[in-house]
Write a protein that holds these residues in place. Sequence first.
Motif, PDB file in Angstrom:
ATOM      1  N   PRO A  16       0.982  -1.071   0.056  1.00 47.27           N
ATOM      2  CA  PRO A  16      -0.101   0.043   0.136  1.00 47.27           C
ATOM      3  C   PRO A  16       0.907   1.236  -0.038  1.00 47.27           C
ATOM      4  O   PRO A  16       0.335   2.284  -0.693  1.00 47.27           O
ATOM      5  CB  PRO A  16      -0.757  -0.036   1.215  1.00 47.27           C
ATOM      6  CG  PRO A  16      -0.763  -1.687   1.719  1.00 47.27           C
ATOM      7  CD  PRO A  16       0.464  -2.176   0.994  1.00 47.27           C
ATOM      8  N   GLU A  17       2.024   1.165   0.455  1.00 48.19           N
ATOM      9  CA  GLU A  17       2.951   2.382   0.491  1.00 48.19           C
ATOM     10  C   GLU A  17       3.531   2.766  -0.774  1.00 48.19           C
ATOM     11  O   GLU A  17       3.400   3.895  -1.288  1.00 48.19           O
ATOM     12  CB  GLU A  17       4.169   2.207   1.517  1.00 48.19           C
ATOM     13  CG  GLU A  17       3.607   2.101   3.102  1.00 48.19           C
ATOM     14  CD  GLU A  17       4.731   2.063   3.916  1.00 48.19           C
ATOM     15  OE1 GLU A  17       6.018   1.980   3.503  1.00 48.19           O
ATOM     16  OE2 GLU A  17       4.379   1.789   5.110  1.00 48.19           O
ATOM     17  N   LYS A  18       3.881   1.669  -1.704  1.00 44.84           N
ATOM     18  CA  LYS A  18       4.190   1.996  -3.027  1.00 44.84           C
ATOM     19  C   LYS A  18       2.951   2.508  -3.902  1.00 44.84           C
ATOM     20  O   LYS A  18       3.244   3.424  -4.733  1.00 44.84           O
ATOM     21  CB  LYS A  18       4.599   0.609  -3.645  1.00 44.84           C
ATOM     22  CG  LYS A  18       5.870   0.400  -3.197  1.00 44.84           C
ATOM     23  CD  LYS A  18       6.690  -0.854  -3.878  1.00 44.84           C
ATOM     24  CE  LYS A  18       8.086  -1.188  -3.470  1.00 44.84           C
ATOM     25  NZ  LYS A  18       8.561  -2.388  -3.887  1.00 44.84           N
ATOM     26  N   LEU A  19       1.930   1.940  -3.532  1.00 46.46           N
ATOM     27  CA  LEU A  19       0.674   2.578  -4.305  1.00 46.46           C
ATOM     28  C   LEU A  19       0.249   3.912  -3.895  1.00 46.46           C
ATOM     29  O   LEU A  19      -0.066   4.978  -4.721  1.00 46.46           O
ATOM     30  CB  LEU A  19      -0.789   1.528  -3.867  1.00 46.46           C
ATOM     31  CG  LEU A  19      -1.913   1.995  -4.463  1.00 46.46           C
ATOM     32  CD1 LEU A  19      -1.868   2.033  -6.030  1.00 46.46           C
ATOM     33  CD2 LEU A  19      -2.963   1.157  -3.901  1.00 46.46           C
ATOM     34  N   ALA A  20       0.431   4.189  -2.814  1.00 45.64           N
ATOM     35  CA  ALA A  20       0.400   5.483  -2.131  1.00 45.64           C
ATOM     36  C   ALA A  20       1.261   6.569  -2.961  1.00 45.64           C
ATOM     37  O   ALA A  20       0.907   7.590  -3.499  1.00 45.64           O
ATOM     38  CB  ALA A  20       0.420   5.724  -0.825  1.00 45.64           C
ATOM     39  N   ALA A  21       2.519   6.081  -2.970  1.00 44.26           N
ATOM     40  CA  ALA A  21       3.650   6.963  -3.666  1.00 44.26           C
ATOM     41  C   ALA A  21       3.244   7.040  -5.237  1.00 44.26           C
ATOM     42  O   ALA A  21       3.298   8.393  -5.668  1.00 44.26           O
ATOM     43  CB  ALA A  21       4.961   6.374  -3.536  1.00 44.26           C
ATOM     44  N   TYR A  22       2.655   6.119  -5.718  1.00 44.65           N
ATOM     45  CA  TYR A  22       2.422   5.987  -7.073  1.00 44.65           C
ATOM     46  C   TYR A  22       1.345   6.818  -7.402  1.00 44.65           C
ATOM     47  O   TYR A  22       1.291   7.885  -8.243  1.00 44.65           O
ATOM     48  CB  TYR A  22       2.204   4.700  -7.629  1.00 44.65           C
ATOM     49  CG  TYR A  22       1.230   4.659  -8.891  1.00 44.65           C
ATOM     50  CD1 TYR A  22       1.699   4.780 -10.200  1.00 44.65           C
ATOM     51  CD2 TYR A  22      -0.253   4.566  -8.814  1.00 44.65           C
ATOM     52  CE1 TYR A  22       1.176   4.663 -11.343  1.00 44.65           C
ATOM     53  CE2 TYR A  22      -1.085   4.483 -10.046  1.00 44.65           C
ATOM     54  CZ  TYR A  22      -0.311   4.582 -11.000  1.00 44.65           C
ATOM     55  OH  TYR A  22      -1.145   4.475 -12.450  1.00 44.65           O
ATOM     56  N   ALA A  78       6.074   7.623 -11.930  1.00 42.23           N
ATOM     57  CA  ALA A  78       4.973   7.166 -11.068  1.00 42.23           C
ATOM     58  C   ALA A  78       5.158   5.552 -11.042  1.00 42.23           C
ATOM     59  O   ALA A  78       4.915   5.055 -10.237  1.00 42.23           O
ATOM     60  CB  ALA A  78       3.562   7.948 -11.551  1.00 42.23           C
ATOM     61  N   LEU A  79       5.384   5.358 -12.427  1.00 40.95           N
ATOM     62  CA  LEU A  79       5.197   3.799 -12.447  1.00 40.95           C
ATOM     63  C   LEU A  79       6.458   3.278 -11.716  1.00 40.95           C
ATOM     64  O   LEU A  79       6.467   2.038 -11.295  1.00 40.95           O
ATOM     65  CB  LEU A  79       5.430   3.235 -13.695  1.00 40.95           C
ATOM     66  CG  LEU A  79       3.930   3.523 -14.689  1.00 40.95           C
ATOM     67  CD1 LEU A  79       4.319   3.018 -16.134  1.00 40.95           C
ATOM     68  CD2 LEU A  79       2.963   2.749 -14.076  1.00 40.95           C
ATOM     69  N   ALA A  80       7.496   3.968 -11.675  1.00 40.02           N
ATOM     70  CA  ALA A  80       8.916   3.608 -11.047  1.00 40.02           C
ATOM     71  C   ALA A  80       8.678   3.369  -9.617  1.00 40.02           C
ATOM     72  O   ALA A  80       9.206   2.438  -8.919  1.00 40.02           O
ATOM     73  CB  ALA A  80      10.000   4.455 -11.453  1.00 40.02           C
ATOM     74  N   ALA A  81       8.039   4.208  -8.870  1.00 38.35           N
ATOM     75  CA  ALA A  81       7.434   4.161  -7.771  1.00 38.35           C
ATOM     76  C   ALA A  81       6.841   3.333  -7.241  1.00 38.35           C
ATOM     77  O   ALA A  81       6.640   2.792  -6.103  1.00 38.35           O
ATOM     78  CB  ALA A  81       6.925   5.705  -7.084  1.00 38.35           C
ATOM     79  N   ASP A  84       6.799  -3.130  -8.196  1.00 39.03           N
ATOM     80  CA  ASP A  84       6.268  -4.416  -7.716  1.00 39.03           C
ATOM     81  C   ASP A  84       5.130  -4.440  -6.756  1.00 39.03           C
ATOM     82  O   ASP A  84       4.693  -5.440  -6.130  1.00 39.03           O
ATOM     83  CB  ASP A  84       7.334  -5.607  -7.520  1.00 39.03           C
ATOM     84  CG  ASP A  84       8.144  -5.177  -6.313  1.00 39.03           C
ATOM     85  OD1 ASP A  84       7.943  -4.076  -5.699  1.00 39.03           O
ATOM     86  OD2 ASP A  84       8.966  -6.110  -5.824  1.00 39.03           O
ATOM     87  N   GLY A  85       4.629  -3.077  -6.432  1.00 39.88           N
ATOM     88  CA  GLY A  85       3.581  -3.006  -5.408  1.00 39.88           C
ATOM     89  C   GLY A  85       2.216  -3.417  -5.688  1.00 39.88           C
ATOM     90  O   GLY A  85       1.448  -3.734  -4.710  1.00 39.88           O
TER      91      GLY A  85
END
Length: 97
Positions: A16-22, A78-81, A84-85
């Motif tokens: 969820p943290e990677k999704l939030a960053a994205y 954004a995709l890099a952030a 694999d999240g």
Amino acid sequence: MAKGYWVSAYRTIFDPEKLAAYNKLAAPAVQAGGGRVLARDGRVVAHDAGIAGRTILIEFDSFEQAVAAHASAAYQKALAALADGVERDFRIVEGLD
């Protein structure tokens, strides 16, 4: 001219943290690319092999604009952030004239 659409269906959210960053990076990238969010995180009824998870629908004035927005440096960041999240089905589709 036919509109373009991003259709994104999330199968699994691993981080969820990677999704939030994205999300933080993707929203302004989509807006800068001319995209308008039509549906996000609302109710979903899935049929056949569909998954009733997080689903996003974004409209662009043209298919070419939708493809260019995906290829933009801002969206690629954004995709890099996101990395694999998540596992998702992402498509760019052309609308009807």
